[in-house]
Design a protein around this motif. Structure first.
Motif, PDB file in Angstrom:
ATOM      1  N   UNK A  25      -9.198  -4.959  12.885  1.00  0.00           N
ATOM      2  CA  UNK A  25      -9.399  -4.115  13.872  1.00  0.00           C
ATOM      3  C   UNK A  25      -9.747  -2.869  13.363  1.00  0.00           C
ATOM      4  N   UNK A  26     -10.272  -2.678  12.088  1.00  0.00           N
ATOM      5  CA  UNK A  26     -10.814  -1.779  11.535  1.00  0.00           C
ATOM      6  C   UNK A  26     -11.815  -2.334  10.354  1.00  0.00           C
ATOM      7  N   UNK A  27     -12.615  -1.438   9.909  1.00  0.00           N
ATOM      8  CA  UNK A  27     -13.310  -1.611   8.484  1.00  0.00           C
ATOM      9  C   UNK A  27     -12.303  -1.478   7.377  1.00  0.00           C
ATOM     10  N   UNK A  28     -11.980  -2.684   6.990  1.00  0.00           N
ATOM     11  CA  UNK A  28     -10.777  -2.836   5.726  1.00  0.00           C
ATOM     12  C   UNK A  28     -11.447  -1.930   4.682  1.00  0.00           C
ATOM     13  N   UNK A  29     -12.607  -2.165   4.312  1.00  0.00           N
ATOM     14  CA  UNK A  29     -12.819  -1.426   3.062  1.00  0.00           C
ATOM     15  C   UNK A  29     -12.933   0.208   2.986  1.00  0.00           C
ATOM     16  N   UNK A  30     -12.632   0.659   4.076  1.00  0.00           N
ATOM     17  CA  UNK A  30     -12.934   2.128   4.443  1.00  0.00           C
ATOM     18  C   UNK A  30     -11.459   2.784   4.162  1.00  0.00           C
ATOM     19  N   UNK A  31     -10.434   2.031   3.986  1.00  0.00           N
ATOM     20  CA  UNK A  31      -8.981   2.501   3.880  1.00  0.00           C
ATOM     21  C   UNK A  31      -8.492   1.896   2.521  1.00  0.00           C
ATOM     22  N   UNK A  32      -7.694   3.094   2.246  1.00  0.00           N
ATOM     23  CA  UNK A  32      -6.707   2.715   1.008  1.00  0.00           C
ATOM     24  C   UNK A  32      -5.490   1.935   1.484  1.00  0.00           C
ATOM     25  N   UNK A  44      12.247   5.052   3.472  1.00  0.00           N
ATOM     26  CA  UNK A  44      11.185   3.959   2.960  1.00  0.00           C
ATOM     27  C   UNK A  44      10.644   4.516   1.586  1.00  0.00           C
ATOM     28  N   UNK A  45      10.436   3.620   0.775  1.00  0.00           N
ATOM     29  CA  UNK A  45      10.137   3.956  -0.783  1.00  0.00           C
ATOM     30  C   UNK A  45       8.769   3.329  -1.111  1.00  0.00           C
ATOM     31  N   UNK A  46       7.932   4.155  -1.685  1.00  0.00           N
ATOM     32  CA  UNK A  46       6.618   3.753  -2.304  1.00  0.00           C
ATOM     33  C   UNK A  46       6.937   2.701  -3.419  1.00  0.00           C
ATOM     34  N   UNK A  47       5.986   1.860  -3.128  1.00  0.00           N
ATOM     35  CA  UNK A  47       5.889   0.793  -4.142  1.00  0.00           C
ATOM     36  C   UNK A  47       4.659   0.840  -4.898  1.00  0.00           C
ATOM     37  N   UNK A  48       3.595   0.539  -4.214  1.00  0.00           N
ATOM     38  CA  UNK A  48       2.106   0.561  -4.749  1.00  0.00           C
ATOM     39  C   UNK A  48       1.052   0.771  -3.691  1.00  0.00           C
ATOM     40  N   UNK A  49       0.073   1.365  -4.416  1.00  0.00           N
ATOM     41  CA  UNK A  49      -1.193   1.468  -3.354  1.00  0.00           C
ATOM     42  C   UNK A  49      -2.337   1.251  -4.283  1.00  0.00           C
ATOM     43  N   UNK A  50      -3.546   0.941  -3.602  1.00  0.00           N
ATOM     44  CA  UNK A  50      -4.641   0.656  -4.078  1.00  0.00           C
ATOM     45  C   UNK A  50      -6.011   1.399  -3.325  1.00  0.00           C
ATOM     46  N   UNK A  51      -6.919   1.751  -3.977  1.00  0.00           N
ATOM     47  CA  UNK A  51      -7.952   2.591  -3.384  1.00  0.00           C
ATOM     48  C   UNK A  51      -8.860   1.578  -2.473  1.00  0.00           C
ATOM     49  N   UNK A  52      -9.751   2.367  -1.905  1.00  0.00           N
ATOM     50  CA  UNK A  52     -10.598   1.450  -0.882  1.00  0.00           C
ATOM     51  C   UNK A  52     -11.364   0.313  -1.493  1.00  0.00           C
TER      52      UNK A  52
END
Length: 123
Positions: A25-32, A44-52
């Motif tokens: 439903x959206x351009x996946x590569x445009x979002x972290x 809710x606890x942060x675990x991990x994140x990845x850039x675009x």
């Protein structure tokens, strides 16, 4: 926009699981993209994140060295490889998408969330 998390289950301490989160439903590569977890009665606890692009990652101290986040923009999917699991990793794990660049560690930075997948680690 839909985020569909999967891959949770029951595993013994020391084991591994790989979570997946398929986006549509959206351009996946445009979002972290990020993973959070939550146990009943706690925030809710942060675990991990990845850039675009996938070039930058960040981890909570509690999972650093054990978990790896990755993404495949061609498949619109983000992954969380979890190794050396501990009982304290037991939680419902949520994936989420972040429309703006930021620290990626706060829930308010994310606008869409998946439904969650339960990870249970037995001792």
């Amino acid at each position: 926009v839909q985020l569909q998390a999967s891959g949770g289950g029951l595993v013994q301490a020391g084991g591994s699981l790989r979570l997946s989160c398929a986006a549509s439903g959206r351009t996946f590569s445009s979002y972290g993209m990020g993973w959070f977890r939550q146990v009943p009665g706690k925030e809710r606890e942060f675990v991990a994140a990845i850039s675009r692009s996938g070039g930058s990652t960040i981890y909570a101290d509690s999972v650093k060295g054990r978990f790896t986040i990755s993404r495949d923009n061609a498949k619109n999917t983000v992954y969380l490889q979890m190794n050396s699991l501990k009982p304290e990793d037991t939680a419902v794990y949520y994936c989420a998408s972040a429309p703006w660049s930021g620290s990626y560690t706060y829930p308010l930075e994310y606008d869409y969330w998946g439904q969650g997948t339960l990870v249970t680690v037995s001792s």
